[in-house]
Motif scaffolding. Sequence first.
Motif, short mmCIF file in Angstrom:
data_model
loop_
_atom_site.label_atom_id
_atom_site.label_comp_id
_atom_site.label_asym_id
_atom_site.label_seq_id
_atom_site.Cartn_x
_atom_site.Cartn_y
_atom_site.Cartn_z
N PRO A 36 0.84 -1.20 0.00
CA PRO A 36 0.00 0.00 0.00
C PRO A 36 0.87 1.25 0.00
O PRO A 36 1.86 1.33 0.71
N VAL A 37 0.51 2.11 -0.92
CA VAL A 37 1.30 3.34 -1.04
C VAL A 37 0.62 4.45 -0.25
O VAL A 37 -0.55 4.75 -0.48
N HIS A 38 1.34 4.98 0.67
CA HIS A 38 0.77 6.08 1.45
C HIS A 38 1.06 7.37 0.72
O HIS A 38 2.22 7.67 0.44
N LYS A 39 -0.01 8.09 0.41
CA LYS A 39 0.20 9.34 -0.29
C LYS A 39 0.79 10.37 0.65
O LYS A 39 0.45 10.38 1.85
N ALA A 40 1.66 11.15 0.11
CA ALA A 40 2.23 12.22 0.92
C ALA A 40 1.12 13.17 1.32
O ALA A 40 0.20 13.46 0.53
N THR A 41 1.17 13.61 2.51
CA THR A 41 0.12 14.53 2.98
C THR A 41 0.25 15.87 2.26
O THR A 41 1.30 16.19 1.69
N VAL A 42 -0.82 16.59 2.27
CA VAL A 42 -0.87 17.87 1.58
C VAL A 42 0.21 18.79 2.13
O VAL A 42 0.53 18.72 3.33
N ALA A 43 0.79 19.56 1.23
CA ALA A 43 1.88 20.45 1.61
C ALA A 43 1.55 21.20 2.88
O ALA A 43 0.45 21.74 3.05
N THR A 44 2.51 21.22 3.76
CA THR A 44 2.26 21.85 5.05
C THR A 44 2.16 23.37 4.89
O THR A 44 2.79 23.95 3.99
N LYS A 45 1.38 23.92 5.76
CA LYS A 45 1.19 25.35 5.70
C LYS A 45 2.44 26.06 6.21
O LYS A 45 3.17 25.52 7.06
N ALA A 46 2.70 27.19 5.71
CA ALA A 46 3.88 27.94 6.14
C ALA A 46 3.75 28.29 7.61
O ALA A 46 2.68 28.71 8.06
N THR A 47 4.81 28.02 8.34
CA THR A 47 4.75 28.30 9.78
C THR A 47 5.34 29.67 10.10
O THR A 47 5.22 30.17 11.19
#
Lengths: 238, 121
Positions: free
Chosen positions: A34-45
């Motif tokens: 199972p391929v885990h999709k990369a999570t959505v780009a993190t918000k700028a901190t």
Amino acid sequence: MARAPRNTPLVPGVSTLSRSAAYKKKALFKRKKPVHKATVATKATTKSVKVTGPKNGGTRQVDVVKAPRYYAADDVAQPKKTRKTPRPATIRSSITPGTVLILLAGRFRGKRVVFLKSLSSGLLLVTGPRKINGVPLRRVNQAYVIATSTKLDISKVKIPAHLDDAYFKPTKEQKQKATEAALLGEAPKKEVSTTRVKDQKDVDALLLPIIKKSPLFKQYLNASFSLTKGQYPHAIKV
Amino acid sequence: MLTYGPDAGKLAVIVDIIDHNRVLVDGPTTGVTRQSVTFKRCTLTPIVLSKVPRTIQTKSLKKLVEAQDLNGLWAKTSWAKKIEVRKVRSNLTDFDRFKLMLARKQRRAIVGKQRKTLLKK
């Protein structure tokens, strides 16, 4: 019969096959991982902020959410989240719409009333009807009620849907400053809201023709319940 | 009539007297099997079936009981009527009891009125 498992535990926690051996035996390499999709780009901190001082470099990176200035020295216990949800209330099987109930507690104890419907809080909506014995539309707990075997056929009666728990919730009055007149003078009489009066009249009008159909039923509802000599509550049929 | 045990309240016919304590009873129409019963566990009713020979068989007893209409005779006795009334009373619902109360009230009014006129005379 089910096949005996290949990978039996030798002792609790240690199985016959190692992890890699089990992988091989199960032929997991043939299966797609199972391929885990990369999570959505993190918000700028961080964000850049202009600095207007003469010797400062112009812009500076600053955290969007400021780090707290205060940390508790001790660990603060987090309250456990409850995973329990209230179950819908169950009404005794002897109480069905139209059942005549005997009230056991409160202002109207001993009165015989007609059960209209059960509310989501598990309380019972009853009425005298008020025209007959003075008991208004009211919520009662089923624990404080005797269900008789007498039933009124109200299957065709449509009880207004707005008569629910919220309808009966008491409204909080604003506290007023205690003045001499308020304390010593006569308390202003509470007035029954006109909507309540109207609803009561509507419901009474629905029930009265049905009650009229069976002889003596009106008198029965008007009379209050009591035990007489030689009557034992556990021994009588109600 | 048996007064104790699983057959309490049922009618049975005395078929034979075993000794001074026990009798042999049989109730083919009331569901009492042939058995010996002590006197302590039964009471006598005023009904006596005629032409019952000693140790009559269940089959022929059944014929006799039906021919002489034991159940009908029993139902006519005030004893049986009282039991019936007690049964009805215990099964009254709250509404029935209310109606009964009203009826008794009416009777009381009528009787009282009559009594008053009779006393005046």
